[in-house]
Write a protein that holds these residues in place. Sequence first.
Motif, PDB file in Angstrom:
ATOM      1  N   PRO A 107     -16.645  17.148 -64.560  1.00 55.88           N
ATOM      2  CA  PRO A 107     -15.806  16.845 -63.489  1.00 55.88           C
ATOM      3  C   PRO A 107     -14.782  15.684 -63.886  1.00 55.88           C
ATOM      4  O   PRO A 107     -15.631  14.687 -64.414  1.00 55.88           O
ATOM      5  CB  PRO A 107     -16.395  16.966 -62.786  1.00 55.88           C
ATOM      6  N   GLN A 108     -14.011  15.567 -63.757  1.00 65.29           N
ATOM      7  CA  GLN A 108     -12.524  13.966 -63.771  1.00 65.29           C
ATOM      8  C   GLN A 108     -13.358  13.629 -62.274  1.00 65.29           C
ATOM      9  O   GLN A 108     -13.322  11.798 -63.028  1.00 65.29           O
ATOM     10  CB  GLN A 108     -11.052  13.898 -63.548  1.00 65.29           C
ATOM     11  N   SER A 109     -14.129  13.849 -61.339  1.00 65.04           N
ATOM     12  CA  SER A 109     -14.707  12.806 -60.401  1.00 65.04           C
ATOM     13  C   SER A 109     -15.227  13.447 -59.478  1.00 65.04           C
ATOM     14  O   SER A 109     -14.867  14.924 -59.323  1.00 65.04           O
ATOM     15  CB  SER A 109     -13.627  12.332 -59.648  1.00 65.04           C
ATOM     16  N   PHE A 110     -15.759  13.826 -58.318  1.00 64.88           N
ATOM     17  CA  PHE A 110     -16.767  14.042 -57.922  1.00 64.88           C
ATOM     18  C   PHE A 110     -16.730  13.743 -56.245  1.00 64.88           C
ATOM     19  O   PHE A 110     -17.265  12.722 -55.849  1.00 64.88           O
ATOM     20  CB  PHE A 110     -18.175  14.654 -57.909  1.00 64.88           C
ATOM     21  N   PHE A 111     -16.650  14.518 -54.805  1.00 63.05           N
ATOM     22  CA  PHE A 111     -16.927  13.775 -53.409  1.00 63.05           C
ATOM     23  C   PHE A 111     -18.750  13.924 -53.553  1.00 63.05           C
ATOM     24  O   PHE A 111     -19.103  14.981 -53.777  1.00 63.05           O
ATOM     25  CB  PHE A 111     -16.540  14.659 -52.165  1.00 63.05           C
ATOM     26  N   PHE A 121     -11.763  15.685 -42.143  1.00 64.85           N
ATOM     27  CA  PHE A 121     -12.422  14.779 -43.443  1.00 64.85           C
ATOM     28  C   PHE A 121     -10.888  14.807 -44.331  1.00 64.85           C
ATOM     29  O   PHE A 121     -10.432  16.300 -44.560  1.00 64.85           O
ATOM     30  CB  PHE A 121     -13.451  15.718 -44.182  1.00 64.85           C
ATOM     31  N   PRO A 122     -10.546  13.668 -44.540  1.00 62.58           N
ATOM     32  CA  PRO A 122      -8.740  13.898 -45.521  1.00 62.58           C
ATOM     33  C   PRO A 122      -8.962  13.597 -46.505  1.00 62.58           C
ATOM     34  O   PRO A 122      -8.770  13.409 -47.106  1.00 62.58           O
ATOM     35  CB  PRO A 122      -8.586  12.917 -44.846  1.00 62.58           C
ATOM     36  N   LEU A 123      -9.928  15.008 -47.246  1.00 61.59           N
ATOM     37  CA  LEU A 123     -10.373  15.189 -48.806  1.00 61.59           C
ATOM     38  C   LEU A 123      -9.299  14.652 -49.765  1.00 61.59           C
ATOM     39  O   LEU A 123      -9.198  13.800 -50.676  1.00 61.59           O
ATOM     40  CB  LEU A 123     -11.000  16.005 -48.376  1.00 61.59           C
ATOM     41  N   GLN A 124      -8.444  15.375 -49.209  1.00 60.52           N
ATOM     42  CA  GLN A 124      -7.309  15.262 -50.400  1.00 60.52           C
ATOM     43  C   GLN A 124      -6.314  14.095 -50.492  1.00 60.52           C
ATOM     44  O   GLN A 124      -6.367  13.524 -51.323  1.00 60.52           O
ATOM     45  CB  GLN A 124      -5.851  16.924 -50.059  1.00 60.52           C
ATOM     46  N   ASP A 125      -6.401  13.391 -49.260  1.00 61.99           N
ATOM     47  CA  ASP A 125      -5.383  12.414 -49.431  1.00 61.99           C
ATOM     48  C   ASP A 125      -6.535  11.343 -49.304  1.00 61.99           C
ATOM     49  O   ASP A 125      -6.239  10.179 -50.099  1.00 61.99           O
ATOM     50  CB  ASP A 125      -5.242  11.747 -47.525  1.00 61.99           C
ATOM     51  N   ASP A 128      -5.696  11.335 -53.522  1.00 60.83           N
ATOM     52  CA  ASP A 128      -4.339  10.915 -53.927  1.00 60.83           C
ATOM     53  C   ASP A 128      -4.791   9.494 -54.046  1.00 60.83           C
ATOM     54  O   ASP A 128      -4.359   9.047 -55.096  1.00 60.83           O
ATOM     55  CB  ASP A 128      -3.531  11.292 -52.683  1.00 60.83           C
ATOM     56  N   SER A 129      -5.627   9.392 -53.284  1.00 63.20           N
ATOM     57  CA  SER A 129      -5.702   7.696 -52.856  1.00 63.20           C
ATOM     58  C   SER A 129      -6.764   7.158 -53.988  1.00 63.20           C
ATOM     59  O   SER A 129      -5.780   5.712 -54.611  1.00 63.20           O
ATOM     60  CB  SER A 129      -6.476   7.478 -52.263  1.00 63.20           C
TER      61      SER A 129
END
Length: 429
Positions: A107-111, A121-125, A128-129
Amino acid sequence: MFKAIILIGGPLKGTRFRPLSLEIPKPLFPVAGFPMIYHHIAACCQVKGLKEIILIGFYQPNDALNKFIISAQQEFKIQIRYLQEYTALGTAGGIYHFRDQILTGNPQSFFVLNSDVCGDFPLQDMLDSHEKNPEGSIGTVLATEATRQQSLTFGCIVEDQNTHEVLHYAEKPETFVSTLINCGIYLFSPLIFQTLEKAFKSNLEENYNIDVNRYNCFDFNIPSKEVIRLEQDVLIPLAGDGKLFVHQTKRFWSQLKSAGAAIYANRHYLAIYQRTGSKQLAKNGENKPKIIGDVFIHPTAQVHASAVLGPNVTIGRHVVVGEGVRLRESIVLEGATLQDHCCILYTIVGWHSTIGVWSRVEGTPNDPNPNKPFAKLEIPSMFTTDGKLNPSITVIGSDVQVPSEVIILNSIVLPHKDLAGCYKNQIIL
């Protein structure tokens, strides 16, 4: 490709969510018609490119958890797995322990989301940040504003206003640091495992050099070598090193650590249904109960047309609501029966409980101070300094029988009780 990890913890002593958590794991407690972590999963599934959700905790696998995972996989069409810790490993110990499973697929990154928070929860924002952070950055922390006094009970962040780098982090400081607080939602690159490894090895060294004579053989406070605390062992060392950044949100967010917080979260999740045009909310109509504000009624519930519901009410599976019932700011759980003309205000009615005819069950809300900008919901202690029960919402445990024509006010009733009269500011054992 991205992943998400939801930390669901496990059974602990002294939880402020009892008696509700006696029946099912706390993360599965229904809020706005769905388990707590359902809302986390729904938010994760809005992120483009997210392929897997991993639940990490130390609950024993059980039918309720297994059924939830199967149902969520079918609904959201995404792989969901539960990885069980052999013991409580802290907020980051489980992440390190299951690092191979998390890194499978590169994975490129993980929550990372704590299950005991709720919000829009603004997870997509946030993603992007995160992708705009400088090269070499490891993580992004979701943060929100709190009052100066309340900030002392949270993790506090000092940020660079221009770059949004985390310059300093303090977990529940004794003196004021910042009004920007940690929301318990993170986005990490795989580089975080280098920091976790350092923390793990440091704990090994500390454990090896521990003075065992300070503890007796029955002392369970001896630190475990594999416990890693995400806040103290990871965020604090990364702060000010150009590797940790913050994404601030002004959307709804709260901790979900008590029954009162569940009522508060219920209100806001129902409002999200309303804002997003969800079909979950009940509507007024001929031969239907009167609906005021936002109300969720499960399709299997039986609600008399003369009942008045709302605002901010959730009716669970197979609930029976009788003639002339009044409900407001409450959650009624599966199989409960509200007999004719009872009144339920600021209350959670437990599974398969019965409220008698003409009875009144009422609690006291614990909302944030509307006169203080950025005020958050406070989770007060159960008792006052002189040993009295603090006024709060009323909680009726499972399989409780409340007789007709009584008043239950600001009380907590444990499961399987047959009440005999009126109660005020009591815990009924």
